[in-house]
Design an enzyme around this catalytic site. Sequence first.
Site, short mmCIF file in Angstrom:
data_model
loop_
_atom_site.label_atom_id
_atom_site.label_comp_id
_atom_site.label_asym_id
_atom_site.label_seq_id
_atom_site.Cartn_x
_atom_site.Cartn_y
_atom_site.Cartn_z
N LYS A 83 0.82 -1.21 0.00
CA LYS A 83 0.00 0.00 0.00
C LYS A 83 0.86 1.27 0.00
CE LYS A 83 -4.39 -1.88 1.39
NZ LYS A 83 -5.51 -1.93 2.33
N ARG B 94 -3.52 -10.50 4.50
CA ARG B 94 -3.88 -10.47 3.07
C ARG B 94 -2.73 -9.84 2.29
NH1 ARG B 94 -6.38 -7.07 -0.66
NH2 ARG B 94 -7.86 -8.09 -2.06
#
Length: 339
Positions: free
Chosen positions: A281, A316
């Site tokens: 991210k 994840r």
Amino acid sequence: MEKIYYRPLLRTDAARPETALTLAGGWCWFDEVELMRRDAEPEIVPASHLPEEMIERLCAPRTPLAGLTMDAPRIMGILNVTPDSFSDGGRFDVEDAAIERAFALRQMGADILDIGGESTRPGATEVDEDEEIARTAPVIAALRDADFDAPISIDTRKSLVADQALEAGAAMLNDVSAMEFDPAMVEVAQVSGAPICLMHAQGLPETMQDDPRYTDVLLDVYDYLEDRIALAEDYGIAREAIIADPGIGFGKTVQHNLALIRGLSLFHGLGCPLLLGVSRKRFIGTVGGAEDTDSRMPGTLAVTLAGLDQGVQIHRVHDVAEIAQGIRLWDAITRGFEE
């Protein structure tokens, strides 16, 4: 009466006092808790001061989900069958490539596969549900026909997409809107009995990073998830079938993300397994100096290890092989190694 929040101060050391409590039937323990209030300084107290209800929420072993026990870290491999996801968009949006990638992720160490047909990256636009179904359901069905031996999660905000995915063979729901985008998702989860992950997001992908603001990001996200879990229970969804995700990167600044990661252990008070989705991210690139998304694996591993130390059960990730190796080393150091 002012609400009190309880954040267990977790440890994994083998030198453990007899009075320590085990977190969620897993690998962490604690004997102290940080008491947090909105209008007062936090204080640290012995875990024995906890209310009985909170001891139960924090300590009760988590129920297995989609056949996976929650007493060890679990890796959720990401498979985006989209042309525009922020990291791997367009790589696996052809069915044969998606199936090959799914088996590769399993071989690398994925315990569960999360398949998504709509990008929810910042700035992404909504995908028509028929298109999303066409991207996801055939891949899930093909994997089941090919005897794929791990549970499959469908990453969607839409009830019809979720329903078709379950029909095709998915075993879990992952809703980044916590059933707000499509309220009919409640019925799909309730009727199917499939476990569902409820994630916090401030705003929609199109605008969520424009100007995110919170009074106290840690407590605000906790309250939101607590409310969504309560709503799910009101509709007959058992708390044991719910996973909570604080939604790193979804309507949060870098400082918001870091505050949530520092305080992750608070969310065990929801009485659910936790999912952490930080893979590649933007904040990792900002803090770690990695502009290219494909170069953010080391930062992803660092945050994953921080999550493990706070008892997070499901991670994840895109880089399954590398994260699996890191977790194996962490586990050997923390819990011992047998040759």
